[in-house]
Design an enzyme around this catalytic site. Structure first.
Site, PDB file in Angstrom:
ATOM      1  N   PRO A   2       0.648  -1.239   0.081  1.00  0.00           N
ATOM      2  CG  PRO A   2       0.043  -1.027   1.988  1.00  0.00           C
ATOM      3  CD  PRO A   2       1.178  -1.587   1.523  1.00  0.00           C
ATOM      4  CD  GLU A   3       5.178   3.645  -1.767  1.00  0.00           C
ATOM      5  OE1 GLU A   3       5.304   4.600  -2.210  1.00  0.00           O
ATOM      6  OE2 GLU A   3       6.071   2.838  -1.619  1.00  0.00           O
ATOM      7  CE  LYS A  52       2.012   6.298   2.203  1.00  0.00           C
ATOM      8  NZ  LYS A  52       2.838   6.292   3.072  1.00  0.00           N
ATOM      9  NE  ARG A 135      -6.827  14.047  12.237  1.00  0.00           N
ATOM     10  CZ  ARG A 135      -7.470  13.120  12.163  1.00  0.00           C
ATOM     11  NH1 ARG A 135      -7.117  12.034  11.357  1.00  0.00           N
ATOM     12  NH2 ARG A 135      -8.772  12.919  12.623  1.00  0.00           N
ATOM     13  CG  ASN A 176      10.661   3.063   2.500  1.00  0.00           C
ATOM     14  OD1 ASN A 176      11.480   4.094   2.148  1.00  0.00           O
ATOM     15  ND2 ASN A 176      11.242   1.865   2.957  1.00  0.00           N
ATOM     16  NE  ARG A 272       8.746   2.255   6.717  1.00  0.00           N
ATOM     17  CZ  ARG A 272       7.877   2.800   6.019  1.00  0.00           C
ATOM     18  NH1 ARG A 272       7.406   3.807   6.335  1.00  0.00           N
ATOM     19  NH2 ARG A 272       7.707   1.940   4.956  1.00  0.00           N
TER      20      ARG A 272
END
Length: 285
Positions: A2-3, A52, A135, A176, A272
């Site tokens: 999931p990106e 996302k 947000r 990432n 990460r």
DNA sequence: GCGTGATGTTGAA
DNA sequence: TCAACCTCACGCC
């Protein structure tokens, strides 16, 4: 998987398969059971992605006798975030017995969907949905997104550009893989502070993210290599792993850079993994 | 069978 | 900075 591109693709997939249909809604795993019972038999009106985050919109009652084709207003949203290893899989009938890890199952006339391992799956109001969106920074995959909103934060920050790209308050949807790849494509050292970027550098990064992520939605995978660096063009074997797409540096630690042959480097940054080519992305100045 | 890591986020220390 | 969370595929016994 999931990106942001995955989530936008999933939103489109839900609209395509379920829009305007009354769905059977259940939670075989149990943790969404109460909400599922409230939604069972109601109509999925729309599905939307922001960064996302995935939102499935259901209209009010299950016995709306009005056989109108007009979309009804959304009364409740299911807010889904896949986190690091959540998955959403579609299938076609016959509908099999669900695995006991399926948090949410939607069944329509021509398709079903199984959600597992989400970090969030919750029933929310319209106000809560809007708050969740507020947000987030601009999402390159949304037509209304404004990259200069991200620039305003970035250009004042001492934080590395690599960390800023993953900060969803700065911009939404990049993960990432896209982070590593877009920095490589523009020769930007991941450790440069946001405030050292020039406006034209950011504009180029943003425009490239818009392009790359759109391709990601279309192909349902992340491809970032330019035509001259494809396996066919270079006469090299294609990438074989679970992500499928062709990339320059992501998870290519120690392998030769596709452009300059320097071994790709990796380092941990904020828990990460970061990947880059030290020669193509040298420290500035 | 067990340990590990992964395209992510939150909340506590 | 760190642990917690959610799941599954892979490598190594």
């Amino acid at each position: 998987m999931p990106e942001g591109h995955t989530i936008h693709r999933l939103a489109a997939d839900h609209r395509e398969r379920f829009r305007g249909e009354r769905l059977e809604v259940s939670s075989p795993q149990g943790r969404f059971a109460e909400s599922a019972a409230l939604l069972d038999g109601r109509t999925l009106e729309t599905a939307e992605a922001v960064g996302k985050h995935l939102f499935l919109g259901f209209s009010g009652s299950r016995d709306s006798s009005g056989s109108t084709t007009e979309p009804a207003p959304v009364a409740d949203w299911v807010h889904i975030h896949l986190g690091l290893f959540g998955r959403l899989d579609f299938g076609v009938p016959p509908v099999p017995e669900p695995a006991d890890t399926v948090r949410l199952r939607l069944v329509g006339s021509g398709a079903y969907a199984d959600l597992r391992g989400p970090t969030r799956c919750a029933l929310v109001t319209d106000a809560e949905k809007r708050a969740a969106g507020d947000r987030l920074g601009p999402d390159p995959l949304r037509g209304d997104a404004d990259g200069s909103r991200a620039w305003e934060r970035l250009s004042r920050s001492r934080t590395s550009i690599a960390a800023l790209l993953l900060d969803q308050k700065v911009l939404a949807g990049v993960g990432n893989v896209y982070r590593a790849e877009v920095l490589f494509r523009h020769g930007v050292d991941p450790y440069r502070a946001g405030r050292t970027l020039r406006r034209h550098e950011w504009d180029a990064l943003w425009a490239d993210l818009v392009d790359l992520m759109r391709i990601g939605v279309r192909e349902n995978r992340i491809d970032t290599v330019r035509p001259e660096h494809t396996p066919e063009a270079m006469g090299r074997p294609p990438r074989v792993d679970d992500h499928g797409g062709e990339v320059y540096v992501y998870r290519r630690t120690g392998l030769p850079c596709l452009v300059c042959s320097t071994p790709v480097r990796t380092a941990e940054l904020g828990a990460r993994n970061l990947f880059w080519c030290p020669r193509c992305q040298p420290p500035a100045g």
